[in-house]
Write a protein that holds these residues in place. Sequence first.
Motif, short mmCIF file in Angstrom:
data_model
loop_
_atom_site.label_atom_id
_atom_site.label_comp_id
_atom_site.label_asym_id
_atom_site.label_seq_id
_atom_site.Cartn_x
_atom_site.Cartn_y
_atom_site.Cartn_z
N ASP A 117 0.83 -1.20 0.00
CA ASP A 117 0.00 0.00 0.00
C ASP A 117 0.87 1.26 0.00
O ASP A 117 0.56 2.24 0.66
N PRO A 144 -3.25 -8.30 4.48
CA PRO A 144 -4.04 -8.43 3.25
C PRO A 144 -4.73 -7.14 2.79
O PRO A 144 -4.89 -6.94 1.59
N THR A 145 -5.12 -6.27 3.72
CA THR A 145 -5.81 -5.06 3.26
C THR A 145 -4.85 -4.17 2.50
O THR A 145 -5.20 -3.60 1.46
N ALA A 146 -3.63 -4.06 3.00
CA ALA A 146 -2.62 -3.24 2.32
C ALA A 146 -2.31 -3.85 0.96
O ALA A 146 -2.21 -3.15 -0.05
N ILE A 148 -4.20 -5.70 -0.94
CA ILE A 148 -5.29 -5.50 -1.90
C ILE A 148 -5.36 -4.03 -2.33
O ILE A 148 -5.64 -3.74 -3.49
N ASN A 149 -5.06 -3.11 -1.42
CA ASN A 149 -4.99 -1.71 -1.83
C ASN A 149 -3.97 -1.53 -2.95
O ASN A 149 -4.21 -0.80 -3.91
N ASN A 206 -5.34 -3.11 -6.17
CA ASN A 206 -6.43 -2.29 -6.71
C ASN A 206 -5.93 -1.04 -7.44
O ASN A 206 -6.71 -0.36 -8.11
N THR A 248 -14.75 -5.76 -0.89
CA THR A 248 -14.06 -4.48 -1.11
C THR A 248 -13.17 -4.56 -2.35
O THR A 248 -13.18 -3.65 -3.19
N ARG A 251 -13.96 -2.20 -5.74
CA ARG A 251 -13.03 -1.17 -6.19
C ARG A 251 -12.35 -1.51 -7.51
O ARG A 251 -11.38 -0.88 -7.90
#
Lengths: 802, 308
Positions: free
Chosen positions: A620, A695-697, A699-700, A703, A740, A744
């Motif tokens: 990210d 994982p959120t970072a 996927i950012n 994306n 999410t 996105r």
Amino acid sequence: MQLSMTEEKPIHQKCQQKSQQKTRIQNLKTAVQNYKPGVCTERAIIWTTYFNNRDNRKKPQVIQMAEALKDVLLKKSINIYPDELIVGNFSSKRVGGSIYPELHGVPVVEDVFKFSGRKTTPLQISGSEIWQLLKIVPFWLFKFLAIRAYKSPFKKIRFVFSQLRAVFYLINESGGISHLAPDYEKLIQIGTDGIIKEANQYQSSVPKKSEKYYFYEAVKIIAGGLAQFGERYAKLARNMAKDESDPVRKKELEAIEQACLQVPGKGAKTFQQAVQSLFFAQIAINLESLDNSVCPGRMDYYLFPYYKKDIQSGLISKEEAKEIVAAFSIKMSEIIPVFSKRITRFHGGMFSGQVVTVGGTDYDGNDSTNELTYIFLEVMDELRMRQPNYHARIHVKSPEKYINTINEILSNGGNSPALYNDDIIVEMLCKQGYKISDARNYTAVGCVEPVSQGKSFASTDAALLNVPILLELALNQGKRFNSLVRSGAKTMPVSKMKTMADVNHAFEIQLSFKLNKLIRDLKAVESANRRLHPTPLTSMLLDGCLKSGVCSTAGGAAYNFSGIQCVGPVDTGDALYAIEQAVFVDKRISIKDLVKLLKNNINDKKLRAYLRNLIKFGNDDEEADNRTIYVIKEFMKILKKHENTRGGKYVAGLYSVTAHQYFGEVTGALPHGRKKGESFASGIAPVNGMDKNGPTALINSVNRIDFTETANGINFNLKFDSLCLRGQTGLLALGNILKTYFRRGGMQVQVNIMDPKILLKARDNPELYPNLLVRVSGYSAYFNDLTQGMKDEIIRRTCITV
Amino acid sequence: MGTEKDKKHKNYAVIFDIQRFSLHDGPGIRTTIFFKGCPLSCAWCQNPESQKAGPEMAFYAEQCQESYACTGICPQNAILRAKQSRINYDRCDACGKCALECPFNALRIIGKNWHYKELVDESIKDKDYFLDSKGGVTLSGGEPVMHVKFLQNFLPLLKKHGIHVNIETCGVFKFKEIESILLYLDLIYYDIKHIDPKVHKQYTGADNRLILDNFTRMVKVFPKLQARIPIIPGVNNDRGNILATARFLKQNNQTSIHCLPYHSLGAAKLARINSGPAPFNLQSITAKDLLPIKQMFQGEGIHAVVYD
């Protein structure tokens, strides 16, 4: 089995029937899974016999292909195995693969003595089979497709040798094209009789003995051949029924006979016949050209009318339909590719790429999930076999039940289905020139490549380019680090590189140089396929070919593309970012010294740690992520300058199967701290262990890529450890994180919940899994920062015994 | 001087970890912010590195490759050349220069000063996931309320982004402190570690009267309060304490409690730092072991949720 279905059965009999189904499916699965895969020589021998005949070789090429394939279908051995409901054999072995001497068969035979003894994917082959294969090699030695791609002897040798030890790129298309989702809906509906009728109509309006005339002739030959292939099974079933003492099985065999008399010649009348019809075609297409990525596609969608009709009329129950689906699904694992060790480096893991896609929308964009969708998902999850590859389409209006079913399967450790985002993919396909209704009827083929079912001839695995190695060339004036010979373009020596723009410029030149060379070779192979290996069977099941009278290899299909894989964009991006940081921002090392360090395989531990610690794709960090995006964009820019010989675009794929490993093996050290020979990251995944922010970072970061441009598909392998994603909380989180990602603009994802046992591996080899997350309320730590005892503690908590 | 320091406390806080994709600190997908400094020093503390208020150095001996990149740069000359211990804590002032040098991440600084604006930027990186999962940000620690002046700046700005905020607190604070930020909180996880003041003091260093008082006042003004109890075998899992806790909750019109089984994962960190409580040698327990506790609570009409 259909005969007794209409009458109401007592309950106990129903139960008995259910358990019978379970045993049948279990038996079939066990038989296929326990069978040691083998090499089948039949296609090679029959093909050779046909082409050995001089008279045959005088016929138009397309007729030769149709007749040779028809010979194979009529002469190959056939079997109906115990318990089977759907019949048909890919090969003479229960689980086996064929040799294609006119395509990649000659290079494959180099391993003929090693097949049974080799460690990875050993294949059974008898002494006499080896002898049969050796006997045909001389005939094909200078006749197979790759060697005939170029006319000049010098170019022939250059091309074949460059491909045997592919360092910069690999042209897969020299092994045949395939990679399609045939119009099985049409075949099921009108049968080969219907197709012959259509071909006759078109043929009557073209001049006799014209190219188109022969194309239609070839279609008629092979359509007839396919019907006869079915009839052979009808006859076999009849004979077996005569000798069958078990009355239940006898009835089943009689039903099989009936089905095979009906299909694929005529239109299917029942669900079982529909599945049988497409399975015969599935076998035949695999025998026509490359046995890879022949995809039944959206089976839950186009089979639903047959299912519904049979259910409504009471002909079959839901359970029986499921049994048919399972029987079909198991049969899809009876085919394997026969590769030499050399080819396995690129195409590992016995990958056949036969995709079945569920879910999605109809032509108008309405959700198309139905009862069959769930039956396919259940079968997939219960069988968990090598083939087919199950994929699931998801869109904004996908029903909650559907999403939840999939999430539950995934969080229980099933790594299928792979998930596809309709909302982005339909937009992407329209951008590529698809009509919206055709775009909405997409399925993935092969690994991850979206195409329109029955309409696209997209050669999605045409070629692969080793992108990181081009940075090696860019940093060494077009030469490999260890070489005096220039294999790339001559670019600026590093001593003169003053800014990052100089580095980028050199890289862009090398990229364009090699990609252009790749396309030149690919075009030669495209023409060779058209000239030497037309595919009338494939063509008759692709919209556009019959109407135009042009074979799919020559551009007859409604949509044409060629997919070229950009392998290693993330490594390349990270390496560029590392140069920028280390040389131009931190000024920790001069670019000259950096190259020297790379030539010495980064032999300085401290510097290597420094380079590895620089931010990488997947954390990210916009600046670092933009480097990978830059590489992808440059790659696409060059592709856009070309058009393939079938009149289609070249499109970029961001997936690598196992090529990232092989290309990594042949590439020197790179500035992001990667040593010589280390594997690259797969697809668009971050470099192994370099996604440090969870994982959120990650996927950012992913994306940030514009997936309405990545027309040949992407592979985003999202791994979770079961430690982090445990329980109901984990299941919910998984669903939400995917929501999410797709909302996105994510395109595809393959979720992999790692076996809890990997924690044991991680405990003993921290470097393999550097960033496992520990998620306990209010607790802050990474798995690797724990002491040995604490790691064991965590492992115990995840319910496995240490 | 005083105002300088004041300003610093308003704008900066020492934070020792920001953990994205947290799943067990409130609803949905959350980012948990760990504030440094705690008024208690629980013997079982799972984040012992949080207890001391300022930054401190930690040494991860297993990660050390003995390159000694750390030597020679320390302004306090506090680096030791020993395999197992690298820092002379008598000299070390936690400037963190050695951590920057260490390529292997064996020397680390625990606790970094964050400006509230930076922290907002960091906190909203996962905003999209918060939205889809109905998650948000959780303030943890340490004791976040110790940083109340910082929070008075940080929370209004964070709330502008519409983010759900949860706080995990031990209950040791002046009531007016938390009152000043209550407006910005959506949920409070409030620990009740022991109902008996003496035992509480023995294990946490402070008696619990303030905690219970604050609890009683809080429930009257803040409806979304959730009581929690870490279950520590031999300390607070006896029938007497559980029943007394249940009764206390009922007196305060509470109907539920979250039970967290004790784990010894905090002990892993003690060897890396030079602060925190003495080692607490106790075997971890699991959710299963909490079944009797759950039943005791349920028997008193308190719904108990056990964490796994």
